[in-house]
Design a protein around this motif. Structure first.
Motif, PDB file in Angstrom:
ATOM      1  N   LYS A   3       2.204 -25.837  22.908  1.00 56.00           N
ATOM      2  CA  LYS A   3       2.148 -25.715  21.451  1.00 56.00           C
ATOM      3  C   LYS A   3       3.272 -26.502  20.790  1.00 56.00           C
ATOM      4  N   ASN A   5       5.555 -26.040  17.654  1.00 54.70           N
ATOM      5  CA  ASN A   5       5.949 -24.942  16.771  1.00 54.70           C
ATOM      6  C   ASN A   5       6.943 -25.405  15.704  1.00 54.70           C
ATOM      7  N   SER A  27       2.033 -23.129  13.983  1.00 55.44           N
ATOM      8  CA  SER A  27       1.943 -23.466  15.398  1.00 55.44           C
ATOM      9  C   SER A  27       0.640 -24.214  15.646  1.00 55.44           C
ATOM     10  N   ASP A  29      -1.806 -25.856  18.613  1.00 54.91           N
ATOM     11  CA  ASP A  29      -2.144 -25.941  20.033  1.00 54.91           C
ATOM     12  C   ASP A  29      -2.509 -27.391  20.349  1.00 54.91           C
ATOM     13  N   TYR A  64       8.636 -28.868  20.591  1.00 57.27           N
ATOM     14  CA  TYR A  64       7.555 -29.349  21.440  1.00 57.27           C
ATOM     15  C   TYR A  64       8.172 -29.899  22.714  1.00 57.27           C
TER      16      TYR A  64
END
Length: 253
Positions: A3, A5, A27, A29, A64
């Motif tokens: 993810k 974030n 967030s 994915d 990340y």
């Protein structure tokens, strides 16, 4: 699955007291095909560059753990052949190929050669020409284009070449900033079908049809907020209209 974030992230440009983003908490994915949408000047490209670590937040974090690559790519030697440009974008193939050639000519030690060979195998060095030719075909281009100089290609062809190279990179998350700009209708359709068969990425595009047919999540940048929801551009727009109507009824009451 990983993810990206954003945690309490704010950002402004040096010399500016006004934040482009303020206290962003979302967030993303990396398996999603995510569109970033918002009016011009709201910071869509800036958000991509924050993810790509070209910019640093003025407050908070963009977390990340992986690597990313941003389209469009800066090409240094545009007079080089297209296949060399592709290899240079993907990785250091040519440097490793030269080292292997030096070993065959007895210019480097066996120890250095073995290290080089392992690096070459790790990036599918002996398979890369096949992989490039396969992607060229998927993108609707002819193999002959690989031997042409990159600067002789049309804007649309250069776009396709860059995108092919980025998706051939290993373990890199791809960020696409307006990839349809130099493409005609047919080229957009080819790119759409190409990207449908790729794993997650983030894209910025003004082409609503393109986004509707491609993405499964939308990150939207409003004046005072950033949010993310499942769906494509049209589903987001419908939900946004429902919110507006709800607020109007609320105010009227």
């Amino acid at each position: 699955m990983s993810k990206i974030n954003f945690k309490d992230m704010s950002f402004n440009y040096n010399g500016s007291y006004e934040n482009i983003f303020e206290d962003v908490n979302v967030s993303i994915d990396t398996n999603w095909k995510t569109a970033i949408i918002g009016r011009n000047g709201r910071g869509k490209t800036t958000l991509l560059r924050l993810i790509n670590k070209q910019y640093k937040p003025s407050k908070g974090t963009v977390e990340y753990s992986g690597e990313s690559s941003l389209f469009p790519v800066d090409i240094c030697n545009k007079s080089d052949t297209t296949i060399n440009i592709i290899k240079d974008i993907i990785g250091n193939y040519r440097i490793l190929e030269e080292k292997i050639d030096k070993y065959l000519k007895k210019y480097i030690s066996e120890e250095e050669y073995l290290v080089t060979l392992q690096e070459f195998l790790d990036i599918d060095g002996y398979n890369i020409n096949f992989l490039i030719e396969r992607e060229i075909e998927y993108m609707g281009l002819k193999r002959e284009i690989l031997e042409r100089s990159y600067d002789s290609l049309s804007g649309g062809e250069q776009t396709k070449i860059q995108i092919i190279a980025l998706f051939l990179q290993k373990n890199n998350f791809i960020l696409l900033d307006e990839p349809t700009n130099h493409l005609d209708v047919e080229g957009i359709e080819v790119l759409l079908n190409y990207l449908k068969n790729k794993s997650g990425f983030i894209i910025v595009s003004h082409n609503r049809y393109f986004l509707d047919a491609l993405v499964d999540h939308v990150l939207y940048i409003n004046k005072n907020s950033i949010g993310i929801e499942k769906g494509n551009y049209s589903s987001w727009e419908k939900n946004e209209e429902l919110k507006i109507q709800f607020e109007k009824r609320k105010k009227k009451k």
